[in-house]
Scaffold this active site. Structure first.
Site: not given
Ligand code: DGY
Length: 325
Positions: A156, A158, A238, A267, A286
Site C-alpha cells: 500500500g 506505506i 498491527r 497494547e 507504536h
Molecule cells: C495508524 O494510523 O493506523 C497508525 O497505527 C498510528 O498512526
C-alpha cells in the site's frame, strides 16, 4: 442547540478551534490516559459526531448506544478498532486519516529495520552498562542491510514509501499483495512473489498490511518456519497480524534472527511479556506516525472529516465497507 461532538483524547486547541464555533464540543481532557469505557458509553448517548483514537474499541454495543451518531472519525489510518460493518448498517459514516502519515511511518519502519539489523539498542545498553572493554572482531555483529533482499507484505502507500527508501540501500525488492501492482513493479523495480516464496528468499520481511479478518495471524508458525535463519521480521502495521506466541518461539530458538516490533496484539504490551525478555527483539511503543507535524496533520484531517460528515457531505476519507462481506 448546537450538535454534540465527543473527542476521546485531549487535542491541541488550534486543532479543535474550528469545531467549537458550530458544535457543542466535549473532550476527554487527558493526554496519556484513554477515556474509560463507561464515560464513553455515557457520552455516546448524546453525540452526533465522535472523534476517536485507535485506543478506543468502537464495537457494536457502543454503536448501539448512540441514537444520534452520524460519523465516527478515527485519528488513524488503520480502523480495525471500529466495527465498520455495524456502523455502516446503521447509516453511520466512518473515516480514517490516510496519506498524511505515509512518509513518517516509512521512516520509522526503516529506522527500526536498521536498529534491529545492527543491534543498536543492545549496543547502546552494552556501552551504558559498562560492558564495553575493548573493540573485538565479532562483537555486536549484525546483518547487512545494504544490498539485502527486502520482502514487503502489503504494497500500500506505506509499503511503497518503504520500498523507495530501500532502493537507496540498493536492496532487492519483492512484495506480496492481494492484487498485483503492475505500475509500482515497473516504477520501483519490485517483483511480485507468492507469500511462501517471499518468506523463503527475504533477508528482511516487512509487514505493512491493515489488520482485517483475512490478515489476522497471517504470519504464524508455518510462515516463520519458511524464513531464513538470518532473517529479520519487521512489523509497524498491527500486532494481530503476527502470532506472537509462534514468534517468541522462533526468536528464542533462533529459527529467525531477530524482530523489530512497533505494534503488538495487546497494547500497551504487558511489561512481563515473554517477547520483552529476548535480546534479539527491538520493541517500540507504536510510534510509527509519531512526528509532531504528522500527528498534527492526522488530527486536522480527522476534524475535517468530522465536519464534512456533519455538514451532510461525503467526507474525503470515508471508509467503504467491502461489499462481499
Ligand atoms: C495508524 O494510523 O493506523 C497508525 O497505527 C498510528 O498512526
Amino acid at each position: 442547540m448546537k450538535p454534540r461532538i465527543y473527542i476521546t483524547r485531549k487535542l491541541p486547541e488550534q486543532i479543535i478551534d474550528g469545531l467549537c464555533k458550530n458544535y457543542d464540543v466535549r473532550m476527554w481532557n487527558q493526554e496519556d490516559i484513554p477515556v474509560p469505557r463507561e464515560v464513553l458509553e455515557e457520552e455516546m448517548k448524546e453525540v452526533e459526531g465522535l472523534l476517536c483514537l485507535l485506543t478506543e474499541q468502537i464495537d457494536e454495543s457502543l454503536i448501539d448506544k448512540a441514537a444520534n451518531l452520524k460519523i465516527i472519525a478515527n485519528m488513524a489510518v488503520g480502523h480495525n478498532n471500529i466495527d465498520v460493518i455495524s456502523a455502516t448498517k446503521r447509516g453511520i459514516m466512518v473515516t480514517n486519516t490516510p496519506g498524511v502519515l505515509t512518509e513518517t511511518t516509512a521512516d520509522l519502519t526503516f529506522g527500526l529495520l536498521l536498529a534491529t539489523a545492527r543491534r543498536l539498542m543492545e549496543a547502546e545498553d552494552y556501552l551504558k552498562s559498562g560492558k564495553w572493554e575493548t573493540w573485538s572482531p565479532m562483537q555486536l555483529t549484525g546483518q547487512d542491510v545494504y544490498g539485502a533482499t527486502m520482502g514487503i507484505i502489503g504494497l500500500g502507500r506505506i509499503g511503497e514509501a518503504l520500498a523507495k527508501r530501500a532502493k537507496g540501500f540498493d536492496m532487492n525488492l519483492v512484495y506480496f499483495n492481494r492484487s498485483r501492482k503492475y505500475e509500482q513493479e515497473k516504477e520501483l523495480g519490485i517483483e511480485y512473489q507468492p507469500l511462501e516464496k517471499l518468506l523463503q528468499i527475504s533477508d528482511f520481511v516487512c509487514v505493512m498490511l491493515p489488520l482485517t479478518p483475512e490478515t489476522a495471524y497471517m504470519i504464524g508458525k508455518e510462515q516463520l518456519e519458511l524464513m531464513k535463519e538470518s532473517a529479520v521480521l519487521i512489523n509497524t502495521a498491527r500486532g494481530g497480524i503476527i502470532d506472537e506466541k509462534a514468534l517468541y518461539k522462533a526468536l528464542k530458538n533462533r529459527e529467525i534472527w531477530a524482530a523489530g516490533l512497533d505494534v503488538f496484539e495487546e497494547e500497551p504490551i504487558p511489561v512481563d511479556h515473554p517477547l520483552l525478555t529476548l535480546p534479539n527483539v527491538v520493541t517500540l511503543p507504536h510510534i510509527g506516525s509519531a512526528s509532531i507535524a504528522t500527528r498534527l496533520k492526522m488530527a486536522t484531517l480527522a476534524v475535517q472529516n468530522l465536519m464534512e460528515g456533519l455538514a451532510g457531505d461525503t467526507p474525503r476519507n470515508l471508509v467503504v465497507v467491502n461489499k462481499s462481506k
